[in-house]
Design a protein around this motif. Sequence first.
Motif, PDB file in Angstrom:
ATOM      1  N   ALA A 105       0.838  -1.192   0.000  1.00 21.58           N
ATOM      2  CA  ALA A 105       0.000   0.000   0.000  1.00 21.58           C
ATOM      3  C   ALA A 105       0.870   1.239   0.000  1.00 21.58           C
ATOM      4  O   ALA A 105       2.048   1.188   0.320  1.00 21.58           O
ATOM      5  CB  ALA A 105      -0.913  -0.013   1.222  1.00 21.58           C
ATOM      6  N   GLN A 106       0.300   2.363  -0.350  1.00 22.48           N
ATOM      7  CA  GLN A 106       1.014   3.622  -0.347  1.00 22.48           C
ATOM      8  C   GLN A 106       1.035   4.164   1.075  1.00 22.48           C
ATOM      9  O   GLN A 106       0.163   4.921   1.491  1.00 22.48           O
ATOM     10  CB  GLN A 106       0.337   4.599  -1.314  1.00 22.48           C
ATOM     11  CG  GLN A 106       0.397   4.179  -2.767  1.00 22.48           C
ATOM     12  CD  GLN A 106       1.827   4.042  -3.258  1.00 22.48           C
ATOM     13  OE1 GLN A 106       2.660   4.914  -2.996  1.00 22.48           O
ATOM     14  NE2 GLN A 106       2.119   2.969  -3.954  1.00 22.48           N
ATOM     15  N   THR A 107       2.036   3.776   1.819  1.00 20.93           N
ATOM     16  CA  THR A 107       2.151   4.183   3.215  1.00 20.93           C
ATOM     17  C   THR A 107       3.606   4.124   3.616  1.00 20.93           C
ATOM     18  O   THR A 107       4.486   3.885   2.794  1.00 20.93           O
ATOM     19  CB  THR A 107       1.287   3.263   4.103  1.00 20.93           C
ATOM     20  OG1 THR A 107       1.295   3.766   5.431  1.00 20.93           O
ATOM     21  CG2 THR A 107       1.810   1.844   4.081  1.00 20.93           C
ATOM     22  N   SER A 108       3.882   4.352   4.888  1.00 20.33           N
ATOM     23  CA  SER A 108       5.262   4.323   5.366  1.00 20.33           C
ATOM     24  C   SER A 108       5.310   3.816   6.783  1.00 20.33           C
ATOM     25  O   SER A 108       4.311   3.805   7.498  1.00 20.33           O
ATOM     26  CB  SER A 108       5.898   5.720   5.293  1.00 20.33           C
ATOM     27  OG  SER A 108       5.227   6.597   6.171  1.00 20.33           O
ATOM     28  N   ARG A 153       6.347   2.600  13.857  1.00 18.54           N
ATOM     29  CA  ARG A 153       5.021   3.205  13.747  1.00 18.54           C
ATOM     30  C   ARG A 153       4.617   3.222  12.280  1.00 18.54           C
ATOM     31  O   ARG A 153       5.388   3.669  11.426  1.00 18.54           O
ATOM     32  CB  ARG A 153       5.012   4.632  14.290  1.00 18.54           C
ATOM     33  CG  ARG A 153       5.217   4.755  15.778  1.00 18.54           C
ATOM     34  CD  ARG A 153       4.892   6.176  16.242  1.00 18.54           C
ATOM     35  NE  ARG A 153       5.160   6.349  17.652  1.00 18.54           N
ATOM     36  CZ  ARG A 153       6.233   6.960  18.139  1.00 18.54           C
ATOM     37  NH1 ARG A 153       7.137   7.459  17.309  1.00 18.54           N
ATOM     38  NH2 ARG A 153       6.420   7.083  19.442  1.00 18.54           N
ATOM     39  N   GLY A 154       3.428   2.746  12.012  1.00 22.18           N
ATOM     40  CA  GLY A 154       2.935   2.720  10.638  1.00 22.18           C
ATOM     41  C   GLY A 154       1.750   3.648  10.466  1.00 22.18           C
ATOM     42  O   GLY A 154       0.972   3.872  11.395  1.00 22.18           O
ATOM     43  N   ASN A 155       1.615   4.189   9.271  1.00 22.26           N
ATOM     44  CA  ASN A 155       0.537   5.123   8.982  1.00 22.26           C
ATOM     45  C   ASN A 155       0.133   4.999   7.507  1.00 22.26           C
ATOM     46  O   ASN A 155       1.000   4.979   6.625  1.00 22.26           O
ATOM     47  CB  ASN A 155       0.983   6.551   9.284  1.00 22.26           C
ATOM     48  CG  ASN A 155      -0.062   7.575   8.882  1.00 22.26           C
ATOM     49  OD1 ASN A 155      -1.080   7.709   9.547  1.00 22.26           O
ATOM     50  ND2 ASN A 155       0.192   8.282   7.787  1.00 22.26           N
ATOM     51  N   GLU A 156      -1.161   4.909   7.252  1.00 19.09           N
ATOM     52  CA  GLU A 156      -1.666   4.913   5.878  1.00 19.09           C
ATOM     53  C   GLU A 156      -2.858   5.863   5.795  1.00 19.09           C
ATOM     54  O   GLU A 156      -3.842   5.721   6.534  1.00 19.09           O
ATOM     55  CB  GLU A 156      -2.112   3.522   5.437  1.00 19.09           C
ATOM     56  CG  GLU A 156      -2.627   3.526   3.989  1.00 19.09           C
ATOM     57  CD  GLU A 156      -3.131   2.173   3.538  1.00 19.09           C
ATOM     58  OE1 GLU A 156      -3.314   2.011   2.312  1.00 19.09           O
ATOM     59  OE2 GLU A 156      -3.357   1.303   4.395  1.00 19.09           O
TER      60      GLU A 156
END
Length: 413
Positions: free
Chosen positions: A23-26, A63-66
């Motif tokens: 997915a487009q996240t980091s 830490r992940g975020n989408e």
Amino acid sequence: MKKTAIPLALTLALAAAAGATQAQTSVTLYGIADAGVSYVSGQEGAKKRVVSGIMEGSRFGFRGNEDLGGGYRTIFTLENRLELDTGSVSNRPASGSQLPARFNSAAALGLPAPLQPAVTQVAGQLGATLGVNLSGNLFDRQAFVGLVTPVGAVLVGRQYTPIYELSATFDTMRTESSLAFGQVATFPPSVEIRTNNALSYRLQTGPWTASTMFVFGEGATTTGRMIGAIAMYRTTAFAVGLGYQTRENEKGEKALTNIAVGASASLGPGTLYAQYVNVKDEHPGGLSPVRAALTPAIGPVFAAAVTNAFSAALVQDANAYHVGYRVITGPHTISASYNRYDDRLARNADVQSYGAVYSYAFSKRTDVNVVVTRFDNSSNAQTAPGQNGFLGGVTTEPGRDSQNVALGIRHRF
């Protein structure tokens, strides 16, 4: 704090093998490396030690975020505990498995002398639980996933409890060092810091912050549950907060319960902090397995008598108080505070601590810290100072006071 963004496709390569979608996240890698030298008086064994976690427990995490669009985001946190002095993920206090004296003798527990072997056995079992992350869990500090929406966030997993978050907000030391508010009452614990199996809802709007948490019991939703809620109002000039939290024991009885009130205000060149926490636990949990283990050896009647005596010794009814002041000027941070655990039971095991902490920041990420703290124990108390990353344990005997001097370096990444 410097953050390093890593594409999800790289960090979750193993998940891709199981069919995960890129997915487009980091994902952000972060952490703290904190270690130094600590001196503690009044304990058996080594008084001078190299320790990990003077100001903050050493750790690393992800830490992940989408961004899902429309004000919606998915997030996750996986945070590990790390001991820089040994490379381990767990630790024990300097006093090891030693318990306060009131747990070690049949006479102190109000039991007949022939039951001393059973008392010794139970004290050994309880002492073996003293420490941090003794089971060696990889992500002991935090492990949760959540959905952020325009009307709040829902988080599921291992998390900090609401009362602990409120208390940390109004602690002059922000839980750092032996001078932190919570250090005066670590056994039995006066506040539950983290919990497994938690479902929480958080909301922030303007100066208002609120959260509520429900914790499911292990294997059932009818025992071992916890509920808690806090509300805080914060501006640049002042802040106030109120919270409530209660836990059931394994029998479904009301156990550790806290009511907390905190406040802070800008005053002169610094900030003044104060808080009050009520601590009550009339039905301490965790003794049912102990009773079952004793029964074959001494029979159900004596097993009940021993476990009931230990339960009575673990009961809490206390008020805890904190007041302190912190000044930050350039690279210098100076903090001073006073903490008190006022035991309202007949044993009157009161503890107070006071001292000062100085920090010098070489940069936004690296600082050195000097800690000077004194613990005064009443005639029936024997609490020793720990640090943010570990428990202090106990002094050699009731009524013996303890001093801590620590020098450390902390690096955030």
